[in-house]
Design a protein around this motif. Structure first.
Motif, PDB file in Angstrom:
ATOM      1  N   MET A 146     -70.527  45.668  33.945  1.00  0.00           N
ATOM      2  CA  MET A 146     -70.404  46.333  32.699  1.00  0.00           C
ATOM      3  C   MET A 146     -68.929  46.625  32.384  1.00  0.00           C
ATOM      4  SD  MET A 146     -73.253  46.703  32.087  1.00  0.00           S
ATOM      5  CE  MET A 146     -74.107  48.402  31.209  1.00  0.00           C
ATOM      6  N   THR A 147     -68.129  46.564  33.598  1.00  0.00           N
ATOM      7  CA  THR A 147     -66.733  46.688  32.964  1.00  0.00           C
ATOM      8  C   THR A 147     -66.298  45.293  32.261  1.00  0.00           C
ATOM      9  OG1 THR A 147     -66.255  48.103  34.969  1.00  0.00           O
ATOM     10  CG2 THR A 147     -64.318  46.950  34.125  1.00  0.00           C
ATOM     11  N   GLN A 148     -66.552  44.275  32.775  1.00  0.00           N
ATOM     12  CA  GLN A 148     -66.095  43.211  32.465  1.00  0.00           C
ATOM     13  C   GLN A 148     -66.709  42.744  30.834  1.00  0.00           C
ATOM     14  OE1 GLN A 148     -67.986  40.636  35.480  1.00  0.00           O
ATOM     15  NE2 GLN A 148     -65.753  40.073  36.171  1.00  0.00           N
ATOM     16  N   LEU A 149     -67.946  43.455  30.604  1.00  0.00           N
ATOM     17  CA  LEU A 149     -68.474  43.441  29.171  1.00  0.00           C
ATOM     18  C   LEU A 149     -67.700  44.313  28.397  1.00  0.00           C
ATOM     19  CD1 LEU A 149     -72.405  43.572  30.055  1.00  0.00           C
ATOM     20  CD2 LEU A 149     -71.094  41.436  28.769  1.00  0.00           C
ATOM     21  N   ALA A 150     -67.382  45.243  28.733  1.00  0.00           N
ATOM     22  CA  ALA A 150     -66.466  46.283  28.015  1.00  0.00           C
ATOM     23  C   ALA A 150     -65.364  45.518  27.659  1.00  0.00           C
ATOM     24  CB  ALA A 150     -66.361  47.514  28.626  1.00  0.00           C
ATOM     25  N   LYS A 151     -64.493  45.240  28.663  1.00  0.00           N
ATOM     26  CA  LYS A 151     -63.142  44.289  28.303  1.00  0.00           C
ATOM     27  C   LYS A 151     -63.531  43.251  27.408  1.00  0.00           C
ATOM     28  CE  LYS A 151     -60.962  45.367  32.581  1.00  0.00           C
ATOM     29  NZ  LYS A 151     -60.712  44.777  33.955  1.00  0.00           N
ATOM     30  N   GLU A 152     -64.550  42.495  27.362  1.00  0.00           N
ATOM     31  CA  GLU A 152     -64.847  41.200  26.515  1.00  0.00           C
ATOM     32  C   GLU A 152     -65.020  41.658  25.109  1.00  0.00           C
ATOM     33  OE1 GLU A 152     -68.070  37.620  26.416  1.00  0.00           O
ATOM     34  OE2 GLU A 152     -67.218  38.482  28.297  1.00  0.00           O
ATOM     35  N   TYR A 153     -66.136  42.774  24.995  1.00  0.00           N
ATOM     36  CA  TYR A 153     -66.317  43.205  23.746  1.00  0.00           C
ATOM     37  C   TYR A 153     -65.284  44.179  22.972  1.00  0.00           C
ATOM     38  CZ  TYR A 153     -70.995  41.138  24.531  1.00  0.00           C
ATOM     39  OH  TYR A 153     -71.904  40.271  24.819  1.00  0.00           O
ATOM     40  N   SER A 156     -65.487  50.643  25.004  1.00  0.00           N
ATOM     41  CA  SER A 156     -65.626  51.481  26.194  1.00  0.00           C
ATOM     42  C   SER A 156     -66.629  51.146  27.067  1.00  0.00           C
ATOM     43  CB  SER A 156     -65.361  53.027  26.036  1.00  0.00           C
ATOM     44  OG  SER A 156     -66.963  53.385  25.508  1.00  0.00           O
ATOM     45  N   GLN A 157     -66.723  51.355  28.410  1.00  0.00           N
ATOM     46  CA  GLN A 157     -67.660  51.099  29.263  1.00  0.00           C
ATOM     47  C   GLN A 157     -68.986  51.959  28.841  1.00  0.00           C
ATOM     48  OE1 GLN A 157     -66.463  51.808  33.431  1.00  0.00           O
ATOM     49  NE2 GLN A 157     -68.407  50.716  34.110  1.00  0.00           N
ATOM     50  N   LYS A 158     -68.556  53.380  28.141  1.00  0.00           N
ATOM     51  CA  LYS A 158     -69.762  53.893  27.913  1.00  0.00           C
ATOM     52  C   LYS A 158     -70.604  53.552  26.910  1.00  0.00           C
ATOM     53  CE  LYS A 158     -70.755  58.860  26.348  1.00  0.00           C
ATOM     54  NZ  LYS A 158     -70.115  60.052  26.032  1.00  0.00           N
ATOM     55  N   GLN A 162     -74.518  52.510  26.859  1.00  0.00           N
ATOM     56  CA  GLN A 162     -75.393  52.803  25.804  1.00  0.00           C
ATOM     57  C   GLN A 162     -76.094  51.740  25.140  1.00  0.00           C
ATOM     58  OE1 GLN A 162     -72.726  54.977  23.195  1.00  0.00           O
ATOM     59  NE2 GLN A 162     -72.938  57.157  24.218  1.00  0.00           N
ATOM     60  N   TYR A 163     -75.372  50.619  24.853  1.00  0.00           N
ATOM     61  CA  TYR A 163     -76.038  49.381  24.412  1.00  0.00           C
ATOM     62  C   TYR A 163     -76.883  48.927  25.343  1.00  0.00           C
ATOM     63  CZ  TYR A 163     -75.469  45.452  21.408  1.00  0.00           C
ATOM     64  OH  TYR A 163     -75.677  44.279  20.523  1.00  0.00           O
ATOM     65  N   ARG A 164     -76.893  48.963  26.660  1.00  0.00           N
ATOM     66  CA  ARG A 164     -77.718  48.498  27.621  1.00  0.00           C
ATOM     67  C   ARG A 164     -78.869  49.344  27.721  1.00  0.00           C
ATOM     68  NH1 ARG A 164     -76.630  49.538  33.733  1.00  0.00           N
ATOM     69  NH2 ARG A 164     -77.223  51.615  32.914  1.00  0.00           N
ATOM     70  N   LYS A 165     -78.850  50.648  27.255  1.00  0.00           N
ATOM     71  CA  LYS A 165     -79.975  51.488  27.424  1.00  0.00           C
ATOM     72  C   LYS A 165     -80.610  51.431  26.177  1.00  0.00           C
ATOM     73  CE  LYS A 165     -80.586  56.446  27.881  1.00  0.00           C
ATOM     74  NZ  LYS A 165     -80.064  57.767  28.063  1.00  0.00           N
TER      75      LYS A 165
END
Length: 175
Positions: A146-153, A156-158, A162-165
């Protein structure tokens, strides 16, 4: 502990890395886990939230008592998150089972059921936006944290959580 002890959050985090990493370890999260960095970041955020809440109190707490309290609070927070990840991984196993590809050699399964399940997964994937499809593929097929996805996009990690949810809710609604 008064408001004047820490002015800079960076200094606050550096001075309390032992407490933060100790809480991560107590929550049985180790460096080999793919989501280790996510949990460290989550522990740091929880620590900062506790500090800010403590600073708003009119009567400051004893420093040692506050550290013990916050350590336990962080451990429980991380354990909760870990339980959620385990549930997510169980959800992923169910999701992969719907694809049917791992069940092809099982003679007890009717091939028409596999076709129906594959069609349902295809339909579900078609219902996702291009960004959601990319998220699902990176998170579940490639195992990107999730951290890597936040950096890539660049968010924020939050936001990523929320996107995953939102995607999980779409999946539940679809099935």
């Amino acid at each position: 502990m008064t408001n004047s002890i820490y002015f800079d959050e960076e200094t606050l985090l550096q001075d309390n890395q032992g407490l933060i990493y100790g809480a991560v370890k107590a929550a049985r999260i180790n460096k080999e886990m793919s989501y280790f960095d996510d949990f460290v970041q989550e522990a740091q955020l929880e620590w900062l939230k506790l500090i800010r809440a403590q600073q708003r109190l009119t009567e400051p707490m004893d420093v040692e008592y506050f550290k013990a309290f916050s350590y336990n609070k962080i451990v429980w927070h991380l354990r909760d998150l870990r339980r959620k990840i385990i549930k997510e991984e169980e959800w992923l196993v169910k999701f992969e089972a719907h694809e049917g590809e791992t069940l092809v050699d099982d003679p007890s399964i009717d091939p028409s059921d596999l076709l129906i399940n594959n069609c349902r997964v295809d339909e579900f994937m078609k219902s996702l936006s291009p960004l959601e499809k990319e998220f699902v593929l990176k998170r579940f097929n490639e195992g990107v944290s999730m951290t890597q996805l936040a950096k890539e996009y660049g968010c924020s990690q939050k936001t990523v959580y929320q996107y995953r949810k939102k995607i999980q809710q779409k999946y539940r609604d679809y099935y």
